[in-house]
Enzyme design. Structure first.
Site, PDB file in Angstrom:
ATOM      1  N   PHE A   6     178.182  40.157 -24.865  1.00 60.21           N
ATOM      2  CA  PHE A   6     177.941  40.762 -23.556  1.00 60.21           C
ATOM      3  C   PHE A   6     179.260  41.189 -22.927  1.00 60.21           C
ATOM      4  CE2 PHE A   6     174.356  38.016 -24.308  1.00 60.21           C
ATOM      5  CZ  PHE A   6     173.274  38.772 -23.888  1.00 60.21           C
ATOM      6  N   CYS A   7     179.245  42.380 -22.335  1.00 63.75           N
ATOM      7  CA  CYS A   7     180.364  42.845 -21.515  1.00 63.75           C
ATOM      8  C   CYS A   7     179.776  43.553 -20.315  1.00 63.75           C
ATOM      9  CB  CYS A   7     181.328  43.734 -22.302  1.00 63.75           C
ATOM     10  SG  CYS A   7     180.704  45.346 -22.730  1.00 63.75           S
ATOM     11  N   SER A   8     180.626  44.104 -19.468  1.00 60.84           N
ATOM     12  CA  SER A   8     180.098  44.703 -18.248  1.00 60.84           C
ATOM     13  C   SER A   8     179.199  45.900 -18.515  1.00 60.84           C
ATOM     14  CB  SER A   8     181.194  45.068 -17.259  1.00 60.84           C
ATOM     15  OG  SER A   8     182.429  45.232 -17.853  1.00 60.84           O
ATOM     16  N   GLY A  10     178.409  47.022 -22.076  1.00 57.48           N
ATOM     17  CA  GLY A  10     177.806  46.973 -23.399  1.00 57.48           C
ATOM     18  C   GLY A  10     178.439  47.923 -24.399  1.00 57.48           C
ATOM     19  N   TYR A  39     175.944  43.005 -19.559  1.00 56.30           N
ATOM     20  CA  TYR A  39     175.639  41.714 -18.946  1.00 56.30           C
ATOM     21  C   TYR A  39     174.364  41.746 -18.123  1.00 56.30           C
ATOM     22  CZ  TYR A  39     176.021  37.435 -16.303  1.00 56.30           C
ATOM     23  OH  TYR A  39     175.752  36.219 -15.740  1.00 56.30           O
TER      24      TYR A  39
END
Length: 100
Positions: A6-8, A10, A39
């Site tokens: 997960f990242c801010s 994707g 996320y």
């Protein structure tokens, strides 16, 4: 086993997820699936995740995720590993964290 990154947004984790999946397959772990998400979609997909792997820019949510989903293993990627997009290095760290 499902490893969800997960990242801010994707986007930045997509390449790393692909690199990790290839490395797991090269090591004979064909049953391990690696996918990337933003996320905001955590709540929708977390039930299927065995490992929640957070990008460095959202490391601050780790304790919240652990509290909300105590049955899930949660790890944060180190900035240099994330920036290098080195799938083999991340696979080794994940294997160490999971004890496999």
């Amino acid at each position: 086993m499902n490893i969800y990154l997960f990242c801010s947004g994707g986007f930045s984790t997509s390449l790393l997820a692909q690199n990790m999946k290839k490395e797991f397959q090269n090591q004979g772990y064909g049953d391990i699936d690696v996918q990337a998400f933003d996320y905001g979609s955590l709540e929708d997909v977390v039930d299927e995740a065995d490992l929640v792997l957070l990008a460095p820019q959202i490391a601050w949510v780790k304790s919240d995720v652990e509290e909300e989903y105590p049955e899930k293993k949660v790890m944060v990627m180190e900035m240099q590993d994330f920036g290098s997009m080195d799938g083999s290095k991340m696979v080794e760290k994940v294997k160490g964290g999971l004890g496999i």
